[in-house]
Design an enzyme around this catalytic site. Structure first.
Site, PDB file in Angstrom:
ATOM      1  N   CYS A 120       0.637  -1.244   0.022  1.00  0.00           N
ATOM      2  CA  CYS A 120       0.163   0.004  -0.048  1.00  0.00           C
ATOM      3  C   CYS A 120       0.848   1.041  -0.040  1.00  0.00           C
ATOM      4  CB  CYS A 120      -0.951  -0.102   1.291  1.00  0.00           C
ATOM      5  SG  CYS A 120      -2.277   1.099   0.706  1.00  0.00           S
ATOM      6  N   GLU A 158      -2.536  -9.001   3.098  1.00  0.00           N
ATOM      7  CA  GLU A 158      -2.932  -9.721   4.488  1.00  0.00           C
ATOM      8  C   GLU A 158      -4.328  -9.677   4.498  1.00  0.00           C
ATOM      9  OE1 GLU A 158      -1.472  -6.681   3.844  1.00  0.00           O
ATOM     10  OE2 GLU A 158      -2.283  -5.213   5.176  1.00  0.00           O
ATOM     11  N   HIS A 216      -3.890  -5.139  -0.305  1.00  0.00           N
ATOM     12  CA  HIS A 216      -3.389  -5.550   1.064  1.00  0.00           C
ATOM     13  C   HIS A 216      -3.050  -7.109   0.991  1.00  0.00           C
ATOM     14  CE1 HIS A 216      -3.282  -2.047   3.322  1.00  0.00           C
ATOM     15  NE2 HIS A 216      -4.119  -1.459   2.389  1.00  0.00           N
TER      16      HIS A 216
END
Lengths: 252, 215
Positions: free
Chosen positions: B83, B199, B197
């Site tokens: 990001c 994650e 992202h």
């Protein structure tokens, strides 16, 4: 292409997921982390936790839930309920939340939206708007879980929270919430057309057709629902397959 | 077999816990640090971050971490920017005036197109799940962190600005927003950046984190 999102919402009271029956009787529905994992496995695009804990002694329980959830569920987590200060936002984000939703506090202190988005970024700040129709084509904002009129026009307020720095709007129709008669489409569309930030439609979902209508007629970017998923009427996957069959882009 | 070691750079921008949990889920042993020496001696490094570009660069500089990141990138340590951490890999950003970045991948950070190819307004920020596609001129993701990803699989994005690499060869993946290409991932040798992202991108994101742990 950007997919329309389906977001199951979990009401959390003192560390447990609860299901409201006619808004009065709260039934224990299980462990928040287990339920979040189940929705994740079904293909939920995000999970929203609404902390309805009344006792301040139990308030920190939500932080532990988010921490535990962030270790097992790798999709975005939004938390709302009881957020009053920028510090509350930071604590939730540090526990593993991706977005924090505020409602009453945004109305009583709009500067909170500006301060929080300046501190953590607009993308983390969701303003929840609970709206009720006054006359056709006009809606008023309510706070305190729908008990108190804020004396604000919902469309004006939506524009204002965008200007303050909100990154997303979670829009709930008070008239439709719990009725299973579908979203308030004119409301959803009025707000979605008034702002350039994404709008999540909520309140009134009873069927899969309702979800599709929120996206197509209401122009919502995401749809949030609780009871149709909690009571096992439909899985998130079934909802997505239905939307896809209607030509709506979803992540499957 | 020893566990994969990953150092996450903590420069005060955003939530590092989710990145940590994602990497740990992939078998990594993770250290979160502000110490340039610890970063320089790492086997793999993640530069995460959420927030404004200028603030991110200022925080990196304040702690002397910009020098450390450039040095580790130069010596070939695998570096993953996520990001804001990806955007800072570039030369400069247009967000709130011009700000210099780390200059590890040539290019700039520009606004996400707010109008689609059909002339209709697009919602900004670009929030949600969008399919990863091969940019023009790229045939596959073999030998990159995306090797296990099938084109079209979606990742989770939340951003208003995006990377615009100068050279097409540094463009790894795009997504389409209103029909317009939006940069999803960039790469140059040992340096990779993801706008989305990993994650928070479910199994698709975990595939990328696993590939990073194996790099």
């Amino acid at each position: 292409m950007l997919a329309k999102r389906i977001i199951p919402c979990l009401d959390v009271n003192a560390g447990r997921v609860v299901k409201g029956v006619n808004f009065v009787e709260l039934r224990d529905a299980g462990d928040p982390v287990e339920i979040a994992q189940r929705y994740d496995a079904q293909g939920a695009d995000e999970i929203t936790f609404l902390d309805i804990t009344a006792s301040s002694d139990d308030r920190d329980l939500i932080l532990h839930i988010i921490e535990a959830c962030a270790a097992k569920v790798f999709i975005p987590l939004t938390v709302g309920g009881g957020v009053r200060k920028v510090e509350d936002v930071r604590r939730l984000l540090n526990a593993g939340a991706d977005k924090v939703s505020m409602n009453t506090a945004a109305v009583t202190n709009p500067q909170l939206v500006a301060d929080a988005s300046a501190k953590v970024g607009s993308q983390c700040i969701v303003v929840a708007i609970d709206a009720k129709q006054t006359v056709p084509g006009k809606w008023e904002v309510f706070t305190h879980g729908g008990r108190k009129s804020a004396g604000l026009d919902a469309v004006d307020w939506a524009r204002q929270v965008q200007a303050l720095g909100a990154g997303e709007i979670l829009l709930t129709s008070m008239d439709r919430d719990g009725t299973k008669s579908g979203f308030d489409i004119p409301l959803t569309r009025a707000i979605a057309d008034a702002v350039s930030i994404p709008v999540i439609a909520s309140g009134g979902v009873g069927t899969l057709e309702h979800l599709a209508a929120g996206v197509t007629e209401g122009r919502a970017d995401a749809v949030l629902a609780a009871s149709i998923f909690h009571f096992g009427e439909y899985s998130v996957r079934e909802a997505k397959e239905y939307l896809r069959s209607k030509g709506i882009e979803v992540r499957l | 077999m020893s566990r994969c070691d990953v150092v996450i750079i903590d420069y005060g921008m955003g939530n590092l816990l989710s990145v940590r949990r994602g990497l740990e889920h992939c078998g990594a042993s993770v250290v979160v640090t502000t110490d340039p020496d610890e970063i320089l001696s790492a086997t793999r490094v993640v530069l995460p971050g959420v927030g404004a570009f200028a603030d991110g660069m200022a925080e990196l500089r304040r702690n002397g971490l910009d020098v450390a990141v450039r040095e580790l990138a130069g010596k070939g340590t695998p570096l993953l920017g996520i990001c804001l951490g990806m955007q800072m890999l570039l030369d400069e950003s247009e967000e709130f005036g011009r700000t210099l970045g780390l200059g590890l991948i040539p290019g700039r950070v520009v606004p996400v197109p707010s109008v689609g190819i059909d002339g209709l307004r697009q919602k900004i920020p670009h929030i949600g799940w969008n399919g990863l596609v091969l940019p023009e001129g790229r045939k596959c993701w073999g030998n990159t962190l995306l090797h296990a990803v099938v084109p079209g699989e979606a990742a989770y994005f939340v951003h208003s600005f995006m990377a615009s690499p100068t050279s097409r060869e540094h463009s790894l993946a795009n997504c389409l927003y209103g029909g317009q290409p939006v940069t999803a991932a960039i790469g140059r040798g040992n340096i990779v950046g993801c706008q989305f992202h990993p994650e928070k991108s479910g199994e698709v994101g975990l595939k990328i984190l696993r590939a990073f742990c194996a790099s």
